[in-house]
Design an enzyme around this catalytic site. Structure first.
Site, PDB file in Angstrom:
ATOM      1  N   GLY A   1       3.841   4.432  -5.668  1.00 55.50           N
ATOM      2  CA  GLY A   1       2.485   4.882  -5.297  1.00 55.50           C
ATOM      3  C   GLY A   1       2.458   5.349  -3.861  1.00 55.50           C
ATOM      4  O   GLY A   1       2.601   4.547  -2.932  1.00 55.50           O
ATOM      5  N   VAL A   2       2.297   6.676  -3.695  1.00 60.86           N
ATOM      6  CA  VAL A   2       2.277   7.215  -2.329  1.00 60.86           C
ATOM      7  C   VAL A   2       0.885   7.788  -2.037  1.00 60.86           C
ATOM      8  O   VAL A   2       0.735   8.937  -1.643  1.00 60.86           O
ATOM      9  CB  VAL A   2       3.406   8.242  -2.079  1.00 60.86           C
ATOM     10  N   GLY A   3      -0.122   6.966  -2.275  1.00 58.29           N
ATOM     11  CA  GLY A   3      -1.499   7.320  -1.944  1.00 58.29           C
ATOM     12  C   GLY A   3      -1.748   7.032  -0.474  1.00 58.29           C
ATOM     13  O   GLY A   3      -0.861   7.212   0.366  1.00 58.29           O
TER      14      GLY A   3
ATOM     15  N   VAL B   1      -2.076   4.251   1.463  1.00 60.98           N
ATOM     16  CA  VAL B   1      -1.175   3.323   2.165  1.00 60.98           C
ATOM     17  C   VAL B   1       0.282   3.750   1.989  1.00 60.98           C
ATOM     18  O   VAL B   1       1.060   3.774   2.948  1.00 60.98           O
ATOM     19  CB  VAL B   1      -1.356   1.876   1.655  1.00 60.98           C
TER      20      VAL B   1
ATOM     21  N   LYS C   1     -17.468 -11.937  -1.088  1.00 59.30           N
ATOM     22  CA  LYS C   1     -17.307 -10.745  -1.927  1.00 59.30           C
ATOM     23  C   LYS C   1     -18.611 -10.536  -2.675  1.00 59.30           C
ATOM     24  O   LYS C   1     -19.359 -11.494  -2.904  1.00 59.30           O
ATOM     25  CB  LYS C   1     -16.179 -10.988  -2.937  1.00 59.30           C
TER      26      LYS C   1
HETATM   27  P1  NAD Z   1      -4.704   4.994  -3.394  1.00 56.72           P
HETATM   28  O1  NAD Z   1      -5.525   5.106  -4.610  1.00 56.72           O
HETATM   29  O2  NAD Z   1      -4.931   5.913  -2.257  1.00 56.72           O
HETATM   30  O3  NAD Z   1      -3.145   5.146  -3.781  1.00 56.72           O
HETATM   31  C1  NAD Z   1      -2.598   4.626  -4.950  1.00 56.72           C
HETATM   32  C2  NAD Z   1      -1.559   5.641  -5.438  1.00 56.72           C
HETATM   33  O4  NAD Z   1      -0.873   5.080  -6.541  1.00 56.72           O
HETATM   34  C3  NAD Z   1      -2.168   6.960  -5.903  1.00 56.72           C
HETATM   35  O5  NAD Z   1      -1.476   8.045  -5.303  1.00 56.72           O
HETATM   36  C4  NAD Z   1      -1.964   6.941  -7.418  1.00 56.72           C
HETATM   37  O6  NAD Z   1      -1.763   8.225  -7.963  1.00 56.72           O
HETATM   38  C5  NAD Z   1      -0.709   6.079  -7.531  1.00 56.72           C
HETATM   39  N1  NAD Z   1      -0.504   5.424  -8.816  1.00 56.72           N
HETATM   40  C6  NAD Z   1      -1.429   4.976  -9.694  1.00 56.72           C
HETATM   41  N2  NAD Z   1      -0.805   4.440 -10.770  1.00 56.72           N
HETATM   42  C7  NAD Z   1       0.516   4.542 -10.543  1.00 56.72           C
HETATM   43  C8  NAD Z   1       1.682   4.158 -11.269  1.00 56.72           C
HETATM   44  N3  NAD Z   1       1.616   3.597 -12.465  1.00 56.72           N
HETATM   45  N4  NAD Z   1       2.902   4.395 -10.720  1.00 56.72           N
HETATM   46  C9  NAD Z   1       3.000   4.993  -9.520  1.00 56.72           C
HETATM   47  N5  NAD Z   1       1.931   5.396  -8.782  1.00 56.72           N
HETATM   48  C10 NAD Z   1       0.710   5.163  -9.292  1.00 56.72           C
HETATM   49  O7  NAD Z   1      -4.797   3.461  -2.938  1.00 56.72           O
HETATM   50  P2  NAD Z   1      -4.401   2.853  -1.525  1.00 56.72           P
HETATM   51  O8  NAD Z   1      -5.602   2.765  -0.667  1.00 56.72           O
HETATM   52  O9  NAD Z   1      -3.167   3.534  -1.012  1.00 56.72           O
HETATM   53  O10 NAD Z   1      -4.039   1.363  -1.960  1.00 56.72           O
HETATM   54  C11 NAD Z   1      -2.829   1.080  -2.612  1.00 56.72           C
HETATM   55  C12 NAD Z   1      -2.796  -0.403  -2.995  1.00 56.72           C
HETATM   56  O11 NAD Z   1      -2.906  -1.194  -1.816  1.00 56.72           O
HETATM   57  C13 NAD Z   1      -3.963  -0.851  -3.892  1.00 56.72           C
HETATM   58  O12 NAD Z   1      -3.492  -1.851  -4.754  1.00 56.72           O
HETATM   59  C14 NAD Z   1      -4.963  -1.426  -2.921  1.00 56.72           C
HETATM   60  O13 NAD Z   1      -5.789  -2.398  -3.534  1.00 56.72           O
HETATM   61  C15 NAD Z   1      -4.043  -2.058  -1.905  1.00 56.72           C
HETATM   62  N6  NAD Z   1      -4.634  -2.216  -0.574  1.00 56.72           N
HETATM   63  C16 NAD Z   1      -5.054  -1.129   0.113  1.00 56.72           C
HETATM   64  C17 NAD Z   1      -5.591  -1.274   1.388  1.00 56.72           C
HETATM   65  C18 NAD Z   1      -6.032  -0.087   2.199  1.00 56.72           C
HETATM   66  O14 NAD Z   1      -6.203  -0.230   3.413  1.00 56.72           O
HETATM   67  N7  NAD Z   1      -6.210   1.081   1.610  1.00 56.72           N
HETATM   68  C19 NAD Z   1      -5.708  -2.551   1.949  1.00 56.72           C
HETATM   69  C20 NAD Z   1      -5.263  -3.663   1.231  1.00 56.72           C
HETATM   70  C21 NAD Z   1      -4.717  -3.473  -0.040  1.00 56.72           C
END
Ligand code: NAD
Length: 365
Positions: free
Chosen positions: A191-193, A195, A94
């Site tokens: 959280g529906v971002g 992933v 990292k």
């Molecule tokens: P992202 O930022 O696209 O989505 C996160 C979502 O959570 C957003 O829509 C945000 O508005 C929402 N959010 C924030 N605070 C919130 C709360 N208090 N309550 C409800 N929703 C809330 O992130 P992502 O890429 O979808 O990743 C999601 C999680 O998975 C993170 O913790 C990330 O570290 C982990 N992760 C992601 C990946 C990847 O491939 N993207 C891989 C491993 C781990």
């Protein structure tokens, strides 16, 4: 495993850097400084027994150097465990860049950083992490080939991460409910971002009863309408009657407060560092009869996607490998039950066992 002892400035004399490295057996640290560009960074290589150390670069306004050091040591070790348990031939590494990602970025800073990455000659492979964008990584790539996740390469890892999360969730269901079908199961996705939305898509196809929360109202509305998911409040999500809680936003949502409220049989989500305190809350979850899918084993689809890029493998390969997360999680849960030890501890043991056994046939790089 992630609870590396927090070291305060006043402990500096008592905690010299190599002593901290030896605490969790880190191989190498590279301290990077460049006055001309303002670059101040630390690259940590935790372990290269399985292969080159892969892990993202984080840019963050650390309060002090000890905080940055603490973070890079903890995160690089976490990557060794994630890469190991996923069966990848990658070690853990990292990097952290100390600074404000809104004001301190420049082409020169990232190219200088790229030169430092390049000086490790492939022992460390970098990628995006918090505070870093694809265009920053393009600058890094001007000085080194040891970068993955660039635009036009393996692409957005989120669908692969969601696939692995979904498969691992099914493995938990198999043990908890006797069937891995999620049809009719009440699943709450926090959280529906990136992933979370792909996960909702998998769940909708299987006929799960989906509940979602998100701080971003337009996203919430769109995902709800597209997949027929019911919206719940940001705090209400901890109180609803559900079969599966899937944290896909924040870390540390499994804590003293939520554990007394969570009414579910499985916790399986993509968020990193879900247990606020591993030792306390990992055990507490087990005591409540909840199956917890260890986050780093469940959300490994992202790193699997990076590995495919490193090795020139196809997206089909990455998807198949993410499907294997079903078997990994199933094994963790069964072993947890037979040894009566929390799942996070079993995951750590399995990751360590693989590094140790491959270490007998390979020497570090
Ligand atoms: P992202 O930022 O696209 O989505 C996160 C979502 O959570 C957003 O829509 C945000 O508005 C929402 N959010 C924030 N605070 C919130 C709360 N208090 N309550 C409800 N929703 C809330 O992130 P992502 O890429 O979808 O990743 C999601 C999680 O998975 C993170 O913790 C990330 O570290 C982990 N992760 C992601 C990946 C990847 O491939 N993207 C891989 C491993 C781990």
């Amino acid at each position: 495993m992630f609870e590396v002892k927090k070291i305060e400035d006043t402990d500096l004399v008592k905690n010299p850097v190599i002593a901290q490295m030896s605490q969790y057996d880190h191989e190498q640290l590279l301290f990077c400084n460049d006055n001309a560009t303002g670059l101040k960074a630390i690259i940590a290589v935790h372990n290269t027994i399985l292969g080159p150390a892969l892990g993202g670069t984080r840019m963050w306004t650390y309060a002090n150097e000890m905080e940055a050091l603490n973070d890079v040591l903890r995160l690089s070790r976490g990557m060794s465990y994630k890469n190991s348990i996923s069966g990848l031939n990658l070690g853990g590494g990292k990097a952290v860049i100390i600074g404000d990602s809104r004001t301190m970025k420049s082409e020169a800073l990232f190219r200088r950083f790229g030169k430092f990455v390049n000086s490790l000659a492939g022992k460390y492979i970098t990628a995006e992490d918090v505070g870093i964008s694809p265009s920053d990584m393009m600058w890094v790539n001007m000085e080194t080939d040891h970068v993955v996740g660039l635009p036009g390469k393996s692409g957005d890892p989120s669908p692969v991460t969601a696939r692995g999360t979904y498969m691992g969730m099914k493995a938990c269901a198999k043990v908890q409910f006797g069937s891995d079908s999620l049809s009719g199961k009440k699943v709450a996705v926090q959280g529906v971002g990136h992933v979370g939305e792909y996960l909702v898509e998998f769940l909708a196809k299987e006929g799960a009863d989906i509940y979602i929360s998100d701080i971003h109202e337009p996203t919430l509305k769109r995902v709800s309408e597209k997949y027929g998911a019911k919206v719940v409040g940001l705090d209400e999500i901890y109180d609803i009657d559900m079969d599966i809680y899937a944290p896909c936003a924040l870390g540390a949502t499994i804590n003293d407060d939520t554990l007394s409220r969570l009414n579910c049989s499985i916790i399986a989500g993509a968020a990193n560092n879900q247990l606020k305190m591993e030792g306390v809350h990992g055990q507490a979850v087990m005591d409540k009869g909840i199956i917890y899918a260890p986050d780093y084993a469940l959300n490994a689809g992202g790193v699997i996607n990076c590995y495919a890029e490193v090795k020139g493998l196809t997206s089909n390969w990455a998807n198949e490998k993410a499907n294997d997360i079903y078997t990994t999680i199933h094994n963790i849960v069964l072993r947890s039950q037979s040894e009566n030890v929390p799942t996070y501890q079993i995951a750590n043991k399995m990751a360590e066992e693989r590094i140790s056994s491959i270490g007998k046939v390979k020497l570090p790089l």
